[in-house]
Write an enzyme that holds these catalytic residues in place. Structure first.
Site, short mmCIF file in Angstrom:
data_model
loop_
_atom_site.label_atom_id
_atom_site.label_comp_id
_atom_site.label_asym_id
_atom_site.label_seq_id
_atom_site.Cartn_x
_atom_site.Cartn_y
_atom_site.Cartn_z
N ASP A 123 0.89 -1.29 -0.01
CA ASP A 123 -0.19 0.03 -0.07
C ASP A 123 0.76 1.32 0.05
O ASP A 123 1.92 1.62 0.86
CB ASP A 123 -1.13 0.26 1.01
N SER A 146 -7.18 4.36 -1.50
CA SER A 146 -6.90 2.89 -1.22
C SER A 146 -8.11 1.97 -1.75
O SER A 146 -7.74 0.87 -2.26
CB SER A 146 -6.46 2.55 -0.07
N ASP A 179 2.00 2.58 3.50
CA ASP A 179 1.31 3.89 3.21
C ASP A 179 1.42 4.62 4.60
O ASP A 179 1.45 6.05 4.30
CB ASP A 179 -0.03 3.29 2.81
N ASP A 227 -1.31 0.16 -4.70
CA ASP A 227 -2.59 0.57 -5.20
C ASP A 227 -2.29 2.17 -5.68
O ASP A 227 -3.24 2.57 -6.43
CB ASP A 227 -3.43 0.50 -4.08
N HIS A 228 -1.23 2.81 -5.25
CA HIS A 228 -0.75 3.99 -5.50
C HIS A 228 0.40 4.26 -4.87
O HIS A 228 1.07 3.63 -4.12
CB HIS A 228 -2.09 5.08 -4.95
#
Length: 429
Positions: A30, A79, A257, A299-300
């Protein structure tokens, strides 16, 4: 000639894809953008050798993926929308848990695996009803509906069976509530329950497993120095999921993240190390089980991390390697001390200058303020920069292990990953 070579290559990969993987392990880092995987290479490097050693990420890089959500949410995904894209192959709005822009449920690759009779599980360092694991297992119009998502993990069935055979991560606050004790319900349904990561190595492999290890997300990797928690959870999950029909496992390094949201480079590197140890174990597992596919992506990207800031052509990871605790826990200790700088020096392993000591001691006796002072100190020592406390729209890397890995090569969209997995699992188009 180039066209012919490409055509032959595609035909070869098509033949490989025709043979369905028995086991699929989807790994999400993440917030794991390219800067943090690069930073981890330098962080993990052996300073006693002249070369920069490859990491497990370098060994299995196959491509890049775009991450933008549905048009209604612009170009920067959260997310939930990112996980919905990775689980269902459909762009949705930020906050969506496996539903489309009209809030209609979307079938996910994990759910389809269960439909086919495979065992399924999640192993994450966040709470198990957080955005990413939730988007593989259940449906909800908002990621914020934590109690409802937890309820769905028990209430929603596929062919009369629970969606997940293994659930490992945090989440006591949502599964043990005044209005409902979902842990007890799972136990009564035959699940083995554990509440301490040290119990992971001693669980009956013939029973479904629920393991919750924190109120919400698990402790930071820096605060569990002798316990590579994600690797331990992954090993145990695989042990419980192995069977003749195969399994689908979602693994998430959730707190990469969270560290980047806090612009906390030391915790980000420690979380990446926890994830890297997990991937090294999976690397060996795939070698021993060639019928297994592992796909790894993010996811990013988060934080706009810069490894080399302020116009200086240098990045120094050494100061990030000697912390005895996470910066937030160091901050909690420091605010209780009459001389916070002595606590910070002892816990970070840094020899503070008189100017740094003065700045720390003058910081407000508030955990958030002290945390920020510590992370700024580490940024200065390492020459780390940040442009955001949120997500960015940068493309993310795609890694894969196993003989099907080239199916994910090149530049793809995040939705292409589950579309390929659906195809491998025989889902009708």
């Amino acid at each position: 000639m180039k066209y012919l070579a490409t055509a032959l290559l595609a035909a070869t990969f098509g033949l490989q894809a025709a043979e369905q993987p028995k086991n699929i392990i989807m790994v999400v880092g993440d917030g794991m953008g390219p800067a943090v995987t690069t930073g981890y290479r330098y962080f993990a490097d052996n300073p006693d050798t002249p070369e920069i050693e490859d990491t497990v990420f370098d060994r299995h890089l196959v491509g890049m993926a775009s991450t933008y959500p549905a048009h209604v949410s612009g170009l920067v995904t959260d997310s939930a929308a990112g996980a919905t894209a990775l689980s269902a192959g459909v762009k949705s709005y930020n906050g969506a848990i496996a539903v489309d822009v009209d809030k209609k449920p979307l079938p996910t690759v994990l759910q389809w695996a269960k439909e086919k009779g495979m065992k399924t599980g999640v192993a994450v360092t966040s709470q198990i009803n957080h955005a990413t694991p939730a988007s593989y297992a259940v449906h909800n119009d908002s990621r914020k509906n934590y109690d409802a998502i937890a309820d769905s993990m028990f209430d929603h069935k596929i062919n009369g069976q629970f969606v997940l055979d293994v659930m490992l991560g945090g989440g006591w606050d949502y599964f043990i509530r005044d209005d409902r004790n979902i842990v007890d319900e799972f136990k009564q349904a035959g699940y083995h329950y554990i509440s301490d990561v040290n119990q992971l190595s001693n669980t009956p492999a013939d029973k479904p497993l629920l393991g919750l290890f924190a109120d919400t997300g698990m402790d930071w990797a820096l605060d569990m120095p002798n316990q590579p928690r994600l690797k331990a959870m992954t090993e145990t999950a695989v042990k419980h999921l192995e069977n003749d029909k195969g399994f689908f496992l979602l693994v998430e390094g959730s707190q990469v993240d969270w560290a980047e949201h806090g612009n906390d480079i030391a915790s980000a590197m420690a979380e990446m190390h926890d994830l890297a140890l997990t991937l090294e174990w999976l690397e060996q597992y795939v070698e021993q089980h060639p019928d297994t596919l592992v796909v790894v992506t993010a996811d990013h990207s988060t934080g706009g991390l810069t490894i080399g800031a302020n116009g200086k052509y240098e990045w120094k990871p050494a100061p990030l390697k000697s912390l005895k605790a996470s910066p937030i826990n160091i901050a909690r200790l420091a605010v209780k001390s009459k001389t916070p700088s002595s606590v910070v020096a002892e816990q970070t392993g840094l020899r503070l200058t008189s100017k740094e000591k003065k700045a720390i001691n003058k910081t407000e006796k508030d955990e958030k303020a002290m945390f920020k002072a510590i992370t700024k100190l580490l940024d200065k020592r390492s020459n780390t920069g940040w442009t955001s406390s949120g997500h960015t729209a940068v493309d993310v890397q795609v890694f894969a292990m196993g003989k099907w890995k080239q199916q994910f090569a090149g530049h793809i969209d995040n939705t292409d990953i589950p579309k390929t997995l659906f195809q491998m699992l025989g889902k009708p188009q």
